[in-house]
Each structure stands twice: as structure tokens, then as C-alpha cells.
Write an enzyme that holds these catalytic residues in place. Structure first.
Site, PDB file in Angstrom:
ATOM      1  CG  ASN A 174      -1.527  -1.329  -3.918  1.00  0.00           C
ATOM      2  OD1 ASN A 174      -1.500  -1.758  -5.070  1.00  0.00           O
ATOM      3  ND2 ASN A 174      -1.282  -2.120  -2.872  1.00  0.00           N
ATOM      4  CD  GLU A 175      -3.264  -5.817  -3.742  1.00  0.00           C
ATOM      5  OE1 GLU A 175      -3.132  -6.271  -2.591  1.00  0.00           O
ATOM      6  OE2 GLU A 175      -2.902  -6.451  -4.761  1.00  0.00           O
ATOM      7  CD  GLU A 299       0.525  -5.192  -7.050  1.00  0.00           C
ATOM      8  OE1 GLU A 299       0.455  -6.320  -6.506  1.00  0.00           O
ATOM      9  OE2 GLU A 299       0.512  -4.120  -6.415  1.00  0.00           O
ATOM     10  CD  GLN A 348       7.216  -5.852  -6.262  1.00  0.00           C
ATOM     11  OE1 GLN A 348       8.217  -5.258  -5.932  1.00  0.00           O
ATOM     12  NE2 GLN A 348       6.119  -5.872  -5.488  1.00  0.00           N
TER      13      GLN A 348
END
Ligand code: AHR
Length: 491
Positions: A174-175, A299, A348
Site C-alpha cells: 500500500n502506498e 482510497e 473509510q
């Protein structure tokens, strides 16, 4: 009142709207999992195996299709073996990304799959490439999906899950350009290739492997990843883009106190998503003209300064009618790009950032954003159809298109979703329909003052209501008040 002309041609089928475009994200961050979704079996809050019943019901109502877990930045620090087996003996850790709190690992792999089973959604597991090992990730896949015959699959059985789960979506890091290891795209691409080689398809399970994609407008990242990966390595690449009203991560702006200029810049920054999808999509088209690789916006959402008096590492913020407009604009954009965008996950699901749901002890409220997902749920699995809307702008200094729209058809039912983004003007919409016979029209609307939000004393202040639209001579007409989101259903 501004007059808006629209035309929908149902003969012009553009692309399939994957239900996963209406997906969500749940990280071990603040009160998203603990004291949010998961309260534990001994809680006085009604729960099933520790998972709040009211949240399960709310997720089911919007047909929540996919849930991403365990992060976010947390994913690249997460060691899955710490989160299985007897709860009392699970290893603790410090959640260094989010508030430095102690993570007791009481919510782990088995609990996550139970949550997905109760909600009826696809699990999307984000693996640890940043600080984990290949062996660790490959064994996690084995634990989740191998029927039996290995020590790892026996471990799952011992932990109460006789049968393996189905796992389609697997993120590999992730990222990784940021919290996931500060990597260069060339380095990440090589790491990705190694890691993914050892994530196997077991027992009839087929993984849809997702590579870490760009941060916002980092087009070079997309270029390098697309050049180095292909459809045999990867099914999807991710994109992260947040709406930050001021554009300044140090002072992002308040969730509740903003003026109308700030509102228009917030929507304008949201609409930048369209440019990002177009430009990343153009790069992907050069390497993958057949659209075999999906763009996964895993996201997105508004990111404001945290609510005063709350832990700055917990990212808790309120959610107003402005967030509802932002959600509607983004979802219409995703629908319109559904040829390339196969999944999107709001950041979220509960108590964090642009949440669907906020909780306080036993209390639970649905935010205006939740209601937008409810209004848009008819698009899931539909066919996007051509939808034209005349140009009219809103805003004084920052100008934005007044209307956001998209339309789809599924099983002979047309769903049209509209947002009137103007704070000043109503819109008189007249929409011609081609290639679609219908005799019934119904609609629901979400509208309120742009600053209005739901809280624990007024949980229904912003909630959808029935709305009337006219169906006459093959055209639909409706009057949209300022700051409103409407869903029209035609049969
Ligand atoms: O959603 C909050 C954080 O934002 C995630 O952990 C990270 O991936 C992103 O920077």
C-alpha cells in the site's frame, strides 16, 4: 432557477458498472475497527461474534460489495500471524502510523472473513510488502485459501475455519511510494514481481492481484508500473486521491465550519478525480488497449482537520451535506469511467475520514455520505448508458459545473443519479429518453443546508425522502433544489 437539458440514450451502452465501484475500506486506524465495527463478543452493544449488528445491517442495506482491510499504511506493518489463534495469547504491537496506540490483534484474519460473510461482501486483503517478507505473504494466501494438507492450512483448521475462504482481491503493498517504504516505482515494480510470484492460486481460488499505483497525479509512477507489469502479473493497479479543501495537508480545513467559497473549492478539487482517471487511463491505454488491467481507486474521500478534542492520529471528522455532494460527484465520475475503473473504496467505512457511519457507545448514525451510497445502489452491476447534460456553472470565484450526473440500465430498470452542486440555484431538469420504454417514475432526494450533519442527538437531520418527478412524452422532468442529490428510477 436554471434550466438544464439532458439526454439519455439507452441504446448507447458504454460499459459495465462493477458493483465494487461502490466499495469501502476499513483500516486498523482510530475507531474504524476497534470500538467501531468490532466491539468484542462480551460487549453490551448487540453483536455477532463481536461485530456490531447495527453496522452489519447498515452495510447490507447499501449492498456493500467489497471491503478492503487491514490498511492503508497499517497494512505494511501488519504481521498476520500475530492476529490468529487464542485471543489471549495474541501478540501486541504499537500502531506507529495511527496514534501510537497498542494494537492487541483481537481482530485478525478469521474475524475479517466473518465480517465479510455477515455483510455478504467480497474481502479485499492488503498484503505487507513494505516491512514483511515474501514467505509471510505467501503463507497468508495459503492460510486463507488452501483447502488442506499443509501445516499452514492445518493451522487455519485448528483456529476454527475448516474450509478455506474465497479471496479474490489481494493488494501487494500500500502506498509503497510513501508510508509503504518510500520506494521508487522501478524498485517497487521489481519487488512486486517477486512478491506476486509466490502468491499462488490454491484450491480453485483465483487471485486478482493489485499493484500499488500512483499517488494522485504521479503519472510517472503509472508509466513505470505499466511498462514493467503486465496482465500475467497483475489484474489491477490502485490510485489514491483525497479531497483536501485547502490543498494544504498542514491545514486541511474544518469539516463543519466553511464558507461557500471553500465549498466550491472542495467540489472543484473533487472533480479533479475526472482528470486523474482520464490521464492515468490514457497511460494505461497505451500499454493495455484491451482494458485487461483495472484501475482501482482504493482510497478516496474528503480529508479535513480532525474534530476538536479527538486524538489527532484517529482521523475522526464529521460529515455534512458537502460530503454528500462530494460522494455523489465522485460516484458519478467512477460510473462514467467504469470501462477502466473496476473498483473504488471510500476512506473509510466507520469513524474515520469521510465515514459512512459514526458510533458513540451504543449509538450509531448514518452520515449524509451513507445515504448517497444508498441512493446510488441501483447502479451496481448496471450498464452505463450515454448521458448528456447541458453546461451550466455554479460558484462565484471558483466555478464548477452545476450538475453531476450518470445513468445506467439493469434488468429493464433505469437509474439516474444527479447532484445539484449549486448552493444558490435550483435546477429545472428536462431529460429526453431515447431507446427506453417506461411507464413508471419514482425518485428519492437528499437535501439540506450544506452545513447540516447528523449527530447522536439528531441522527435523521439529513436523510433521504421520496420525491416527485414527471414522466411525460418520453421525457422526465424534475426540479432539483440547491445542494441536493437525487436518484430517479424508471421502469
Ligand atoms: O486512509 C488513511 C490513510 O491514507 C491510509 O492509511 C493511507 O494509505 C493513506 O495515506
Amino acid at each position: 432557477m436554471k434550466k438544464i437539458s439532458m439526454l439519455i440514450n439507452a441504446r448507447d451502452r458504454v460499459s459495465h458498472i462493477n458493483p465494487e465501484i461502490y466499495g469501502h475500506f476499513s483500516e486498523h486506524l482510530g475507531r474504524c475497527i476497534y470500538n467501531g465495527i468490532y466491539v468484542g463478543e462480551d460487549s453490551s452493544v448487540p453483536n455477532t461474534d463481536g461485530i456490531r449488528n447495527d453496522i452489519i445491517e447498515a452495510f447490507r442495506k447499501i449492498k456493500l460489495p467489497v471491503l478492503r482491510w487491514p490498511g492503508g499504511c497499517f497494512a505494511d506493518e501488519y504481521h498476520w500471524k500475530d492476529g490468529i489463534g487464542e485471543k489471549a495469547s495474541r501478540k501486541k504491537m504499537i500502531n506507529t502510523n495511527w496514534g501510537g496506540v497498542t494494537e492487541d490483534n483481537s481482530f485478525g484474519t478469521n474475524e475479517f472473513f466473518r465480517l465479510c460473510e455477515l455483510v455478504g461482501c467480497e474481502p479485499y486483503v492488503a498484503g505487507n510488502l513494505g516491512s514483511g517478507t515474501i514467505e509471510e505473504l505467501s503463507q497468508w494466501v495459503e492460510y486463507m485459501t488452501l483447502e488442506g494438507g499443509s501445516p499452514i492450512s492445518e493451522m487455519r483448521k485448528k483456529n476454527g475455519a475448516e474450509k478455506p475462504w474465497k479471496l479474490k482481491y489481494l493488494g501487494i503493498g500500500n502506498e509503497n511510494w510513501g508510508c509503504g517504504g518510500s520506494m521508487r516505482p522501478e524498485y517497487y515494480a521489481d519487488e512486486y514481481r517477486r512478491y506476486q510470484s509466490f502468491c499462488k492460486n490454491y484450491s480453485g481460488n483465483e487471485l486478482y492481484k493489485i499493484a500499488c499505483g500512483p499517488n494522485s497525479d504521479d503519472y510517472n509512477w503509472t508509466e513505470v508500473i505499466m511498462k514493467n507489469l503486465n496482465k500475467y502479473h497483475t489484474k489491477g493497479i490502485s490510485l489514491h486521491y483525497y479531497t483536501v479543501p485547502t490543498g494544504d495537508w498542514g491545514h486541511k480545513g474544518s469539516a463543519k465550519d466553511f464558507d461557500s467559497e471553500c465549498y466550491y473549492t472542495t467540489v472543484s478539487k473533487t472533480l479533479y478525480m475526472d482528470t486523474l482517471l482520464t490521464r492515468h487511463g490514457e497511460i494505461m491505454n497505451r500499454y493495455d488497449p484491451d482494458h485487461d488491467i483495472g484501475l482501482i481507486v482504493d482510497e478516496w474521500g474528503c480529508w479535513y482537520d480532525v474534530e476538536e478534542g479527538t486524538n489527532p492520529g484517529f482521523l475522526y471528522q464529521q460529515n455534512t451535506m458537502r460530503d454528500a455532494i462530494v460522494a455523489a460527484c465522485n460516484l458519478n465520475i467512477f460510473n462514467r469511467h467504469s470501462k477502466r475503473v473496476v473498483m473504488a473504496n471510500l476512506a473509510q467505512a466507520v469513524n474515520v475520514l469521510q465515514a459512512l457511519i459514526l458510533t458513540e457507545g451504543e449509538k450509531m448514525i448514518k452520515t449524509p455520505t451513507y445515504h448517497v451510497f444508498d441512493l446510488f445502489s441501483g447502479h451496481q452491476d448496471g450498464e452505463l448508458v450515454y448521458c448528456y447534460c447541458s453546461d451550466e456553472t455554479a460558484g462565484k470565484d471558483t466555478k464548477i459545473p452545476m450538475i453531476s450526473s450518470s445513468a445506467s440500465v439493469k434488468d429493464g430498470v433505469m437509474t439516474i443519479t444527479l447532484a445539484n452542486c449549486s448552493l444558490e440555484d435550483s435546477a429545472e431538469i428536462s431529460c429526453g429518453l431515447a431507446g427506453f420504454e417506461c411507464s413508471e417514475a419514482s425518485a428519492r432526494i437528499l437535501t439540506a443546508d450544506v452545513h447540516d450533519f447528523n449527530d447522536f442527538d439528531a441522527p435523521e437531520r439529513v436523510a433521504p425522502t421520496e420525491y416527485s418527478v414527471k414522466l411525460e412524452n418520453g421525457a422526465v422532468s424534475a426540479e432539483l433544489p440547491p445542494c441536493s442529490v437525487v436518484c430517479v428510477t424508471l421502469k
